[in-house]
Enzyme design. Structure first.
Site, PDB file in Angstrom:
ATOM      1  N   HIS A   9       0.686   4.545  10.070  1.00 13.50           N
ATOM      2  CA  HIS A   9      -0.601   4.628   9.373  1.00 13.50           C
ATOM      3  C   HIS A   9      -1.196   3.221   9.300  1.00 13.50           C
ATOM      4  CE1 HIS A   9      -3.639   5.174   6.453  1.00 13.50           C
ATOM      5  NE2 HIS A   9      -2.952   4.754   5.418  1.00 13.50           N
TER       6      HIS A   9
ATOM      7  N   ASN B 201      -8.575   1.151   7.066  1.00  8.74           N
ATOM      8  CA  ASN B 201      -7.727   2.285   6.679  1.00  8.74           C
ATOM      9  C   ASN B 201      -8.581   3.550   6.653  1.00  8.74           C
ATOM     10  OD1 ASN B 201      -6.241   4.225   5.332  1.00  8.74           O
ATOM     11  ND2 ASN B 201      -5.381   2.804   3.831  1.00  8.74           N
TER      12      ASN B 201
ATOM     13  N   CYS C  28      -3.305   9.926   2.724  1.00  8.22           N
ATOM     14  CA  CYS C  28      -3.205   9.274   4.041  1.00  8.22           C
ATOM     15  C   CYS C  28      -2.122   9.887   4.924  1.00  8.22           C
ATOM     16  CB  CYS C  28      -2.956   7.779   3.879  1.00  8.22           C
ATOM     17  SG  CYS C  28      -4.278   6.931   3.025  1.00  8.22           S
TER      18      CYS C  28
END
Ligand code: UT7
Length: 339
Positions: free
Chosen positions: A254, A284, A115
């Site tokens: 994020h 996500n 990520c």
């Protein structure tokens, strides 16, 4: 000697059309909208159809970023793609597939920091410009983790969505990417991983029967890691560029979980309305999350030239990274042409 900077001169993103709502997930695993919304803030996410791979999402986001920069593909002289869900397990790289799709005439490679992939790729792109090895770099974050989550595991399948975001960096005298700090801690590798499919544990029938080819996560531990590392990395990157939290127009973390964003906001003492969130709509999206958020903010007209922005990622590895960027693009109505 004047320092050469890397400025963001184009931004774009792409989300697949198919929406996967919490109601859809209720039909797949034992979960409910109330649990998902209260624990994560996510209401829906996007899912690429079977004809799509990560490079398709990446290429579409990149086309938009190049157009918003007012450039053409021939102007790009380096392509870096942050992804951990490449089209092919080993090779070719997703970046090479994007290079061909866009007709770029440049070197292209992938960076895998899960990520945190976009922030890592941004570091590579900005460094290439600052060290005079490139003039114009295309940096993409793209992932399709819906291909790798176990739709029988309710603790992970509710979190992830597909998407891509991209920026064009160009050499500039005025400030752009002012600082980047990156970190890793492989002692936490087991907290978030796909056990089977690599050299450590090739995919065998036994492992597939044990569902080891899918994402496995110790959610509580990742949560604690995230709320510790995001504020720390943000402050480190701000300090490295001579700024403090008060100077930030926007914090773009994020987009993993709204509760993580709320905790980070408290710990940094930053106003709620300066912490960007679109997790409710996209879930996500891994390496795509930060450039998707940046494009969302830009196209909604809420980013002004001169704004100081912090982009902060964390993820499997464990990895983390924070970039402090002085925004220079004028509003989308003047500069960009989002579709
Ligand atoms: O890009 C980086 C990726 N990862 C992250 O950022 C994830 C960070 N972690 C998280 O976001 C949270 O830990 C989760 C959202 C994954 C989980 O939330 P939590 O508050 O930490 O829940 P938990 O894992 O402690 O589970 C609490 C309960 C459990 O039931 P019991 O044992 O208390 O009876 C779970 O079985 O909630 C249950 N549960 C669910 N219930 C309904 C877990 N997933 C679900 C679900 N629906 N989808």
């Amino acid at each position: 000697m004047t320092r050469r900077n890397a400025a963001i001169i184009g931004v774009g993103s792409y989300l697949p059309e198919r929406v996967l709502s919490n109601a859809d997930l209720e039909r797949m695993v034992e979960t409910n909208d109330e649990w998902i919304v209260s624990r994560t803030g996510i209401r829906e996410r996007r899912m690429g159809d079977e004809s799509m791979a990560t490079s398709d999402l990446a290429a579409r986001a990149a086309e938009r970023a190049i157009r918003s920069a007012g450039l053409s593909p021939s102007d790009i002289d380096l392509l870096v793609v942050g992804t951990s869900s490449p089209d092919h397990a080993l090779f070719p790289s997703t970046a090479c597939l994007v290079q061909a799709k866009l007709g770029l005439g440049c070197a292209a490679f992938d960076v895998n920091a899960a990520c945190t992939g976009f922030v890592y790729a941004l570091q590579v792109g900005a460094s290439a410009i600052e060290s005079l090895r490139a003039e114009t770099v295309l940096v993409i974050g793209a992932d399709m983790l819906t291909r790798h989550v176990d739709f029988k595991d309710r603790s992970t399948c509710i979190l992830f969505g597909d998407g891509a975001g991209a920026v064009v960096l160009r050499a500039a005298v005025e400030p752009g990417v002012e600082s980047i700090v990156l970190g890793s801690d492989g002692t936490g590798a087991d907290l978030l991983k796909v056990p089977a499919g690599g050299t450590a544990a090739p995919c065998t029938v036994e492992r597939i029967n044990e569902r080891q080819q899918y994402v496995q996560m110790q959610g509580n531990d990742v949560f604690k890691f995230a709320v510790r590392v995001i504020p720390k990395a943000t402050v480190q990157a701000l300090t490295a560029s001579g700024h403090s939290v008060e100077d930030l127009a926007w914090l773009i973390p994020h987009q993993a979980n709204q509760r993580i964003l709320n905790t980070v906001e408290e710990r940094l003492g930053i106003d709620h309305d300066r912490v960007f969130s679109n997790v409710e709509k996209v879930g996500n999206t891994s390496a795509a999350s930060i450039p998707l958020a940046l494009d969302d903010l830009y196209t909604s007209g809420r980013l002004q030239p001169g704004d100081l922005v912090a982009l902060v990622g964390f993820g499997a590895g464990l990895t983390w990274g924070a970039a402090v960027v002085r925004w220079t693009m004028t509003g989308p109505e003047q500069g960009g042409l989002p579709e």
